[in-house]
Motif scaffolding. Sequence first.
Motif, short mmCIF file in Angstrom:
data_model
loop_
_atom_site.label_atom_id
_atom_site.label_comp_id
_atom_site.label_asym_id
_atom_site.label_seq_id
_atom_site.Cartn_x
_atom_site.Cartn_y
_atom_site.Cartn_z
N GLN A 20 -5.70 20.62 45.33
CA GLN A 20 -5.38 20.18 44.27
C GLN A 20 -6.33 20.60 42.96
O GLN A 20 -5.98 20.68 41.62
N SER A 25 -0.75 23.40 36.59
CA SER A 25 0.57 23.41 36.43
C SER A 25 1.06 24.56 35.80
O SER A 25 0.49 25.01 34.72
N GLU A 28 8.29 25.79 36.26
CA GLU A 28 9.15 25.19 37.16
C GLU A 28 9.54 26.04 38.31
O GLU A 28 9.48 25.57 39.44
N HIS A 30 7.19 28.17 39.80
CA HIS A 30 6.24 28.10 40.59
C HIS A 30 6.13 26.88 41.28
O HIS A 30 5.96 26.68 42.75
N GLN A 31 6.53 25.61 40.76
CA GLN A 31 6.43 24.44 41.29
C GLN A 31 7.62 24.36 42.38
O GLN A 31 7.34 23.78 43.58
N LYS A 32 8.54 24.97 42.19
CA LYS A 32 9.81 24.96 43.11
C LYS A 32 9.41 25.71 44.43
O LYS A 32 9.74 25.11 45.75
N GLN A 34 6.32 26.16 45.43
CA GLN A 34 5.34 25.55 46.24
C GLN A 34 6.09 24.40 47.05
O GLN A 34 5.52 23.98 48.21
N THR A 35 6.60 23.73 46.42
CA THR A 35 7.31 22.42 47.12
C THR A 35 8.03 22.86 48.12
O THR A 35 8.11 22.32 49.36
#
Length: 113
Positions: A20, A25, A28, A30-32, A34-35
């Motif tokens: 972490q 950040s 969006e 990138h986050q999707k 990664q999730t």
Amino acid sequence: MNKKTALLPIVYIACLFSLQIHAKSYSEEHQKVQTLFQSDEEKTAKDAVWTAPDIFKVGGIDDGSRREGYAEYVCLTLYDYGFKGKNVWVQIIDFDRLIKGNDWVKLGEKTCQ
């Protein structure tokens, strides 16, 4: 329970915290992605993190096989999330070595075109 076994959860948490620290950040998309690679839906991936907008690291278990094919699969998945043409460098990292010694050993890699 021996001392070594008792320390494993602490070491695991410390390594996740280390991931972490490297994570920032991003978009969006990138986050999707990664999730997705952090979820149970991706059985091979044990964890995933963006360390730069164009560097995606996926932790996996070293079973002795080459992981370039898996890195290519990650690229195909990234394309589905809008990363085609973004030159994302995918690295498959030995998750056990990261957890046990904070050692970022690459098992495979590919630059997604």
